[in-house]
Enzyme design. Structure first.
Site, short mmCIF file in Angstrom:
data_model
loop_
_atom_site.label_atom_id
_atom_site.label_comp_id
_atom_site.label_asym_id
_atom_site.label_seq_id
_atom_site.Cartn_x
_atom_site.Cartn_y
_atom_site.Cartn_z
N ASN A 34 -8.38 -2.79 13.81
CA ASN A 34 -9.76 -3.05 13.36
C ASN A 34 -9.82 -4.26 12.42
O ASN A 34 -10.85 -4.49 11.79
CB ASN A 34 -10.32 -1.80 12.66
N HIS B 65 -7.95 -4.72 9.70
CA HIS B 65 -7.63 -4.49 8.28
C HIS B 65 -6.34 -5.22 7.90
O HIS B 65 -5.47 -5.45 8.74
CB HIS B 65 -7.58 -3.00 7.92
N GLU C 262 -10.17 -1.98 4.68
CA GLU C 262 -10.81 -1.65 5.95
C GLU C 262 -12.13 -2.41 6.11
O GLU C 262 -12.75 -2.79 5.11
CB GLU C 262 -11.12 -0.14 5.98
N ASP D 133 0.81 -1.21 0.00
CA ASP D 133 0.00 0.00 0.00
C ASP D 133 0.85 1.27 0.00
O ASP D 133 2.07 1.21 0.16
CB ASP D 133 -1.00 0.01 1.18
C1 F6R Z 1 1.14 -1.50 6.19
C2 F6R Z 1 -0.21 -2.07 6.18
C3 F6R Z 1 -1.09 -2.03 7.38
C4 F6R Z 1 -0.33 -2.34 8.67
C5 F6R Z 1 -1.27 -2.29 9.86
C6 F6R Z 1 -0.53 -2.50 11.16
O1 F6R Z 1 1.75 -1.64 4.93
O2 F6R Z 1 -0.63 -2.56 5.17
O3 F6R Z 1 -2.14 -2.94 7.21
O4 F6R Z 1 0.24 -3.62 8.57
O5 F6R Z 1 -1.93 -1.06 9.90
O6 F6R Z 1 0.33 -1.42 11.37
P1 F6R Z 1 1.41 -1.42 12.53
O7 F6R Z 1 2.40 -2.48 12.19
O8 F6R Z 1 2.01 -0.05 12.49
O9 F6R Z 1 0.68 -1.72 13.79
#
Ligand code: F6R
Length: 240
Positions: free
Chosen positions: A136, A138, A143, A67
């Site tokens: 959440n 995702h 989402e 992403d």
């Molecule tokens: C990042 C991504 C997100 C993160 C998720 C957890 O490329 O795709 O899905 O993996 O938001 O983020 P952290 O590791 O910062 O808790």
């Protein structure tokens, strides 16, 4: 889903790095799907250490990131391109021309997504996809919603995600409200997936992923339908 339970963040990072290192040795020209965020930073550090010790090489690797914020300059300190350069690419022998992150500056987001998926297919598909998980549920920036999208696309970020990511920005108002993300279909096409999760704040999402039925309200639950997913987590993420 296979589960590797680790004592702490360091052990989780090492377990993830070992799986990637194993693939690099077995298939030096592999295609990696990479994630950003706090969770994989330690794993990237371990991979850098293994590279410096001469144990692994990235010289034939191609990578596609999950992403990218939209819109954002690749030089912006919070862009995922910048993150990948800082946390991995600048420290190993990967050919940066073969590292791909969705173009956060494209004027044509409608074609960028399908073109990104087509490029992944043309490269032979993702051999190993690294995922984190949002509080959440995702994965990527898919989402919770009434419906999920298969291909790479631009999505609105939920307030929960904007809040969670505001820790990296000067203020919540500075967090972009949209992002490119590989879609659920793009992620599920990966031959193997490792999902890293640590800390109590991930427990609810991890528990829902493991124990609930597949639901678009917790996108990570879809991973139960993939034949080769390894959850690498610490005890707090698993047990609360
Ligand atoms: C990042 C991504 C997100 C993160 C998720 C957890 O490329 O795709 O899905 O993996 O938001 O983020 P952290 O590791 O910062 O808790």
């Amino acid at each position: 889903m296979k589960i590797i339970v680790c004592e702490n963040y360091e052990e989780m990072s090492k377990a993830g790095a070992d799986i990637i290192a194993g693939l690099l040795k077995e298939k030096p020209d592999c295609v990696l799907g990479l994630a950003t965020g706090s969770t994989p930073v330690g794993m990237y550090k371990d991979l850098i250490a293994m590279y410096e010790a001469g144990e692994i090489s990235f010289d034939r690797v191609t990578s596609y990131n999950l992403d990218e914020y939209y819109p954002i300059e690749p030089t912006h300190e919070q862009s995922y391109r910048y993150f990948m350069n800082q946390n991995l690419f600048d420290h190993v022998n990967i050919d940066k021309a073969k590292t791909f992150v969705p173009n956060g500056l494209t004027k044509d987001p409608e074609t960028e997504g399908p073109a990104y998926d087509a490029a992944i297919e043309a490269a032979g598909g993702v051999d190993l996809q690294v995922l984190g998980i949002g509080q959440n549920g995702h994965i990527g920036f898919n989402e919770p919603d009434d419906a999920l999208i298969a291909g790479t696309h631009v999505t609105d970020l939920t307030d929960n995600t904007i809040e969670a990511n505001s820790r990296f920005f000067a203020s919540k108002a500075d967090v972009p409200t949209r992002a490119f993300t590989m879609g659920i279909g793009s992620i599920m096409k990966a031959k193997k997936i490792i999902l890293l999760a640590n800390g109590e704040n991930k427990h609810a999402a991890v528990a829902q992923m493991l124990h609930d039925r597949i639901t678009t309200q917790c996108p990570a639950t879809i991973l139960k339908a993939h034949p080769d997913v390894v959850l690498i987590c610490d005890k707090k993420a698993l047990n609360g």
